[in-house]
Write a protein that holds these residues in place. Structure first.
Motif, mmCIF file in Angstrom:
data_model
loop_
_atom_site.group_PDB
_atom_site.id
_atom_site.type_symbol
_atom_site.label_atom_id
_atom_site.label_comp_id
_atom_site.label_asym_id
_atom_site.label_seq_id
_atom_site.Cartn_x
_atom_site.Cartn_y
_atom_site.Cartn_z
ATOM 1 N N HIS A 458 -3.673 -5.530 -14.251
ATOM 2 C CA HIS A 458 -2.609 -6.352 -13.678
ATOM 3 C C HIS A 458 -2.763 -6.267 -12.166
ATOM 4 C CE1 HIS A 458 -0.256 -7.148 -17.372
ATOM 5 N NE2 HIS A 458 -0.703 -5.957 -17.735
ATOM 6 N N SER A 459 -2.795 -7.404 -11.512
ATOM 7 C CA SER A 459 -3.111 -7.437 -10.082
ATOM 8 C C SER A 459 -2.114 -6.610 -9.271
ATOM 9 C CB SER A 459 -3.099 -8.875 -9.567
ATOM 10 O OG SER A 459 -3.273 -8.898 -8.162
ATOM 11 N N PRO A 460 -2.608 -5.690 -8.425
ATOM 12 C CA PRO A 460 -1.718 -4.923 -7.551
ATOM 13 C C PRO A 460 -1.540 -5.554 -6.179
ATOM 14 C CG PRO A 460 -3.901 -3.985 -7.453
ATOM 15 C CD PRO A 460 -3.997 -5.193 -8.362
ATOM 16 N N PHE A 461 -2.127 -6.750 -5.954
ATOM 17 C CA PHE A 461 -2.172 -7.309 -4.608
ATOM 18 C C PHE A 461 -0.888 -8.023 -4.196
ATOM 19 C CE2 PHE A 461 -6.623 -6.900 -5.808
ATOM 20 C CZ PHE A 461 -7.159 -6.310 -4.674
ATOM 21 N N GLY A 462 -0.119 -8.511 -5.166
ATOM 22 C CA GLY A 462 1.091 -9.240 -4.794
ATOM 23 C C GLY A 462 0.740 -10.509 -4.032
ATOM 24 N N CYS A 463 1.294 -10.664 -2.818
ATOM 25 C CA CYS A 463 1.066 -11.872 -2.018
ATOM 26 C C CYS A 463 -0.089 -11.712 -1.043
ATOM 27 C CB CYS A 463 2.335 -12.230 -1.248
ATOM 28 S SG CYS A 463 2.861 -10.975 -0.052
ATOM 29 N N LYS A 464 -0.840 -10.598 -1.088
ATOM 30 C CA LYS A 464 -1.897 -10.339 -0.128
ATOM 31 C C LYS A 464 -3.251 -10.301 -0.827
ATOM 32 C CE LYS A 464 1.193 -7.631 2.823
ATOM 33 N NZ LYS A 464 1.409 -6.314 3.489
ATOM 34 N N PHE A 465 -4.308 -10.354 -0.012
ATOM 35 C CA PHE A 465 -5.667 -10.234 -0.499
ATOM 36 C C PHE A 465 -6.290 -8.896 -0.118
ATOM 37 C CE2 PHE A 465 -5.088 -14.737 -0.988
ATOM 38 C CZ PHE A 465 -5.869 -15.062 -2.086
ATOM 39 N N VAL A 466 -5.710 -8.209 0.849
ATOM 40 C CA VAL A 466 -6.162 -6.883 1.262
ATOM 41 C C VAL A 466 -4.939 -5.985 1.346
ATOM 42 C CG1 VAL A 466 -7.293 -5.510 3.031
ATOM 43 C CG2 VAL A 466 -8.115 -7.812 2.549
ATOM 44 N N ILE A 467 -4.977 -4.849 0.632
ATOM 45 C CA ILE A 467 -3.837 -3.932 0.609
ATOM 46 C C ILE A 467 -4.332 -2.518 0.895
ATOM 47 C CG2 ILE A 467 -2.441 -5.328 -0.985
ATOM 48 C CD1 ILE A 467 -3.379 -3.483 -3.255
ATOM 49 N N PRO A 468 -3.501 -1.681 1.490
ATOM 50 C CA PRO A 468 -3.890 -0.296 1.721
ATOM 51 C C PRO A 468 -3.689 0.538 0.476
ATOM 52 C CG PRO A 468 -1.734 -0.694 2.675
ATOM 53 C CD PRO A 468 -2.216 -2.023 2.145
ATOM 54 N N LEU A 469 -4.520 1.554 0.307
ATOM 55 C CA LEU A 469 -4.412 2.489 -0.787
ATOM 56 C C LEU A 469 -4.192 3.895 -0.240
ATOM 57 C CD1 LEU A 469 -7.290 1.356 -3.211
ATOM 58 C CD2 LEU A 469 -4.858 0.742 -3.291
ATOM 59 N N HIS A 470 -3.424 4.670 -0.997
ATOM 60 C CA HIS A 470 -3.112 6.051 -0.597
ATOM 61 C C HIS A 470 -3.574 6.978 -1.725
ATOM 62 C CE1 HIS A 470 -0.497 4.081 2.346
ATOM 63 N NE2 HIS A 470 -0.039 3.353 1.331
ATOM 64 N N SER A 471 -4.015 8.134 -1.345
ATOM 65 C CA SER A 471 -4.450 9.108 -2.342
ATOM 66 C C SER A 471 -3.259 9.577 -3.155
ATOM 67 C CB SER A 471 -5.120 10.327 -1.655
ATOM 68 O OG SER A 471 -6.296 9.920 -0.980
ATOM 69 N N ALA A 472 -3.382 9.499 -4.468
ATOM 70 C CA ALA A 472 -2.260 9.851 -5.337
ATOM 71 C C ALA A 472 -2.124 11.373 -5.450
ATOM 72 C CB ALA A 472 -2.466 9.245 -6.722
#
Length: 472
Positions: A458-472
């Motif tokens: 399921h797409s995690p991007f929402g309304c963007k094409f580039v999103i930041p990721l954080h270490s879980a």
């Protein structure tokens, strides 16, 4: 005579419909059976008109509050009833007039106040008020040749009601405070439901921001992406969605499945170039720096590329940056053999008239605004041992400019060029912490292609094409 009553102050009761009027008798017309009051009051409130005329058939009761004629006062004091002969016969006579107030009564039809003929602009007053008489002063003097600006623009009645004495006691009597407070305490009813007032012991409802949904829905599932085998690391988005990493083997299978479904390498290169250039433009200052008024301070980007797909992705990024008025310097050695994708992207890049160098000596000695690293290859890690690679890495580390790395491979050892930002494609690889802050790029892989390789997506991007990721 009718003139004997002029100047007397009377009270005329016109029934429940029109109420009670008080005023000074201005005129009595025996022929028309009318009486006119000047400076009238209606139910205790000063009327906005200077004079009101009543028909004798509409008067329920008439009381004399003050008789100005001296002869009338004498005769009234003697109890004589002959003075009423000068009033309209419709008023009716009374024998007992020795005490004030004097009154008459009549059992006639509902009151109809006779209007005077309107002059000038049409009057919109209610049927219970007479049209005010115009005087010479208001019309600009005795000659009436000059009119005030208000009369010229707005017509009659612009200052009506300014001298009205407000009946505070009468108005307050119309407000039923007990009923209003009872309604507040009992709640405002809508049909069969009531909304009672909250008490201090009740729990107050939640407060929502303007961008929050007030409708309760299903609980949010934060793990919406599952992979067939764990990649070794997990990330999460700003909204808390979990994005697992994948191994390079699974990532390669995903790209091959996308190509079989029509998402060719050329399409992916273009998508990667657009998204990475958009991220680079933001890192360069975005709208705060890239403006038409700032052409003398165009940002400079050094692009380090190798002869592989990752290098082709970097060249595509450089082409889009050049199209946005960024000064791009492309470093690409003169290789004997290059992939077709690199040659195609290099041909398009040359159409931007941007600079291309094959030697490290031709790169700027002063710091640039941004270095984009596309030297590494997933398939051939031995490139790190070649002289051109090591020279480019040394230049990047000495330039002191921040580094954006596009689609770097997973390396067991420390990266040759330390990046501040890393851009992964589709799904992230399990990158080391030394790769800097990780971002994820949407390269347009359809959902069914993910399912083909066993990934529930399921797409995690929402309304963007580039999103930041954080270490879980």
């Amino acid at each position: 005579m009718a003139s004997d009553w002029l100047g007397s102050v009377v009270s005329i009761n016109c029934g429940l419909t029109l109420g009670v009027y008080q005023g000074e008798v201005a005129s009595v017309d025996q022929a028309r059976q009318t009486i006119s009051l000047r400076q009238p009051y209606h139910n205790g409130i000063r009327c906005p008109v200077p004079e009101v005329t009543f028909s004798a058939t509409d008067i329920k009761e008439l009381k004399f509050l003050d008789i100005q004629n001296s002869s009338n006062k004498t005769s009234v004091g003697q109890g004589a009833g002959t003075e009423h002969s000068s009033m309209p016969s419709g008023h009716g006579g009374q024998n007992n007039r020795s005490a004030h107030p004097h009154s008459t009564s009549s059992n006639t039809a509902p009151v109809t106040i006779l209007r005077r003929a309107p002059t000038g602009v049409a009057n919109s007053r209610g049927p219970t008020q007479a049209t005010p008489k115009k005087n010479a002063v208001r019309n600009g003097g005795a000659g009436g040749s000059m009119r005030p600006k208000d009369d010229e623009c707005f017509g009659d009645g612009t200052d009506e009601g300014l001298d009205t004495d407000f009946d505070f006691e009468g108005n307050l009597a119309l407000f039923d405070k007990a009923a209003v407070f009872s309604q507040i305490d009992g709640g405002v009813r809508h049909g069969n439901r009531a909304r009672p007032r909250s008490t201090p012991n009740e729990r107050t409802p939640s407060r929502y921001r303007h961008d929050e949904n007030i409708l309760e829905g299903k609980p949010v599932v934060y793990r919406q992406i599952t992979v067939p085998q764990h990649g070794g690391k997990e990330y999460c988005t700003d909204s808390g969605l979990v994005v697992p990493s994948v191994s390079y083997e699974l990532h390669k299978r995903l790209l091959l499945a996308a190509e079989r479904q029509g998402l060719s390498l050329e399409r992916r290169l273009e998508m990667t170039g657009v998204c990475s250039s958009q991220m680079a433009l933001t890192l360069l200052g975005g709208p705060n720096r890239l403006t038409p008024k700032n052409v003398h301070q165009r940002p400079t980007v050094a692009l380090l590329c190798g002869p592989h797909v990752q290098g082709a992705q970097g060249i595509s990024c450089g082409r889009h940056l050049a199209n946005h008025e960024v000064e791009v310097i492309l470093f690409l050695p003169n290789f004997v053999k290059m992939q077709e994708s690199v040659s195609n992207e290099l041909n398009l890049y040359s159409k931007t008239n941007s600079k291309q160098v094959a030697s490290i000596k031709d790169l700027p000695a002063s710091p640039v605004d941004l270095v984009i690293n596309c030297l590494d290859c997933h398939e051939n890690p031995l490139l790190r041992e070649q002289s051109w690679y090591q020279s480019a890495a040394d230049w990047a580390n000495q330039n002191r400019a921040p580094v954006l790395s596009i689609d770097p491979p997973v390396c067991g050892q420390h990266q040759a060029i330390e990046a501040k930002w890393t851009l992964s494609l589709g799904l992230p690889l399990p990158l080391a912490e030394s790769e800097g802050r990780v971002y994820l790029c949407d390269i347009g892989i359809p959902k069914l292609v993910f399912q083909e390789v066993g990934i529930s997506y399921h797409s995690p991007f929402g309304c963007k094409f580039v999103i930041p990721l954080h270490s879980a």
